[in-house]
Each structure stands twice: as C-alpha cells, then as structure tokens.
Write a protein that holds these residues in place. Sequence first.
Motif, PDB file in Angstrom:
ATOM      1  N   THR A   1       0.876  -1.172   0.000  1.00  0.00           N
ATOM      2  CA  THR A   1       0.000   0.000   0.000  1.00  0.00           C
ATOM      3  C   THR A   1       0.916   1.225   0.000  1.00  0.00           C
ATOM      4  O   THR A   1       2.132   1.091   0.178  1.00  0.00           O
ATOM      5  CB  THR A   1      -0.920   0.025   1.231  1.00  0.00           C
ATOM      6  OG1 THR A   1      -0.135   0.300   2.397  1.00  0.00           O
ATOM      7  CG2 THR A   1      -1.685  -1.285   1.413  1.00  0.00           C
TER       8      THR A   1
ATOM      9  N   THR B   1       1.520   3.222   2.297  1.00  0.00           N
ATOM     10  CA  THR B   1       2.199   3.427   3.582  1.00  0.00           C
ATOM     11  C   THR B   1       2.817   2.170   4.175  1.00  0.00           C
ATOM     12  O   THR B   1       3.593   2.264   5.116  1.00  0.00           O
ATOM     13  CB  THR B   1       1.231   4.011   4.625  1.00  0.00           C
ATOM     14  OG1 THR B   1       0.132   3.106   4.797  1.00  0.00           O
ATOM     15  CG2 THR B   1       0.720   5.375   4.188  1.00  0.00           C
ATOM     16  N   GLN B   2       2.450   0.989   3.676  1.00  0.00           N
ATOM     17  CA  GLN B   2       2.954  -0.251   4.259  1.00  0.00           C
ATOM     18  C   GLN B   2       3.340  -1.251   3.180  1.00  0.00           C
ATOM     19  O   GLN B   2       2.838  -1.204   2.060  1.00  0.00           O
ATOM     20  CB  GLN B   2       1.896  -0.898   5.154  1.00  0.00           C
ATOM     21  CG  GLN B   2       1.530  -0.058   6.343  1.00  0.00           C
ATOM     22  CD  GLN B   2       0.417  -0.701   7.155  1.00  0.00           C
ATOM     23  OE1 GLN B   2      -0.424  -1.399   6.635  1.00  0.00           O
ATOM     24  NE2 GLN B   2       0.429  -0.429   8.450  1.00  0.00           N
TER      25      GLN B   2
ATOM     26  N   GLN C   1       6.671  -0.171   7.670  1.00  0.00           N
ATOM     27  CA  GLN C   1       5.889   1.065   7.575  1.00  0.00           C
ATOM     28  C   GLN C   1       6.885   2.191   7.805  1.00  0.00           C
ATOM     29  O   GLN C   1       7.384   2.366   8.912  1.00  0.00           O
ATOM     30  CB  GLN C   1       4.772   1.106   8.595  1.00  0.00           C
ATOM     31  CG  GLN C   1       3.935   2.367   8.472  1.00  0.00           C
ATOM     32  CD  GLN C   1       2.704   2.332   9.367  1.00  0.00           C
ATOM     33  OE1 GLN C   1       2.456   1.370  10.072  1.00  0.00           O
ATOM     34  NE2 GLN C   1       1.944   3.385   9.338  1.00  0.00           N
ATOM     35  N   GLY C   2       7.193   2.911   6.746  1.00  0.00           N
ATOM     36  CA  GLY C   2       8.244   3.912   6.836  1.00  0.00           C
ATOM     37  C   GLY C   2       9.559   3.227   7.150  1.00  0.00           C
ATOM     38  O   GLY C   2       9.935   2.247   6.505  1.00  0.00           O
TER      39      GLY C   2
END
Length: 177
Positions: free
Chosen positions: A97, A99-100, A126-127
């Motif tokens: 996605t 963000t992940q 995530q990041g």
Amino acid sequence: MRLLAITLSGLAATALLSTAALAQIGNSSLPLDIEAETFEVLDAERHIVWLGDVHVVQGESSLQADRMDVYYTGEGPGGGWGDIDRIVATSNVFYITPTQRARGDRGVYELAEEVITLTGEVVITQGDNVITTNRFVNNLTTGNSNFGEAGTGERVRMVLQPARSDDTAEPTENPEG
C-alpha cells in the motif's frame, strides 16, 4: 457449446473474484486489474488458479505472488459456485500500500472470518519501522493483530525509529562564528 459454457463459467468466476476481493486489495470503488502468465478454471472443484508472476492492482494497493488460488464455497443458488471461501497466495507474496509493505512465503485470506494470515519469512515495514516474524495474523473486523507463534522457538523482532520533528533536528554550525 461446451466451450462457451466453460468460458462463461470462467468469466462468472472472475466476476465473483472481483466482487469479494475488492475489499481486501484496495479501494473497492476502483477497478481490479489481475495479470498472470496463466489462468485456470477448475469448474468441478470450484477453484481458480492464477499462475506465474501474479499481479493484482487496485488503485494504489497491490498483491503479488507466484501463484494465487481462489476457492469457492460451492453453495451458490442453483448449485453455483457460491461465494469466495478463501484466497491463498504462495511464493514471493507481497502486499503493498502507499504506507505499508508486507512480505511472506504464503498468505491466506479467509473471507467469512475476515482474517489474513501471512507465514514464512514475514517482513512488515511502515516507513523506517520494521517487524520480522514467522507468522502474522490480522483480523480485519476487529483490527487486532498477532505476531509470531508460541512454541516454535522463533522470535519476533521489531525495530521502531523515533519520530523526527524540526525541534529535535541536529543543530547546524553557524558559519559566521
């Protein structure tokens, strides 16, 4: 006539796949784009197989695997295929996605329970934050997640990076002295 029936069965199964899979891939208001090297419809087993570099994209989310099997309940009206029971993605599984990013060896989505299980060498990012484990279970209804599996001797590792703000940035040297 038999060929037409088989083709229509495959198209109907594909339509069923798109309907149920929309909720788990990305934004359900956007089209679902599935691409693979081959596609098989196993009518008697109520089972669809996507093989070879499978890519499923919906909006900004994607699911990738070497193989994706879609199993139906077989409890449809008039003896039809029914609803999707589960989707199994195997080998080089990636769910991405904006963000992940999650990676594993095998992913199972059980639609009735709304549970996704990722197993094998699982890495979730995530990041700059990273979790590694051998098993990840996420209940989409409750939002609860479970990492690892007791009794296996495998450990869960999480590396969390501190949030940075302008107030915590390193001071720069003043060139004027």
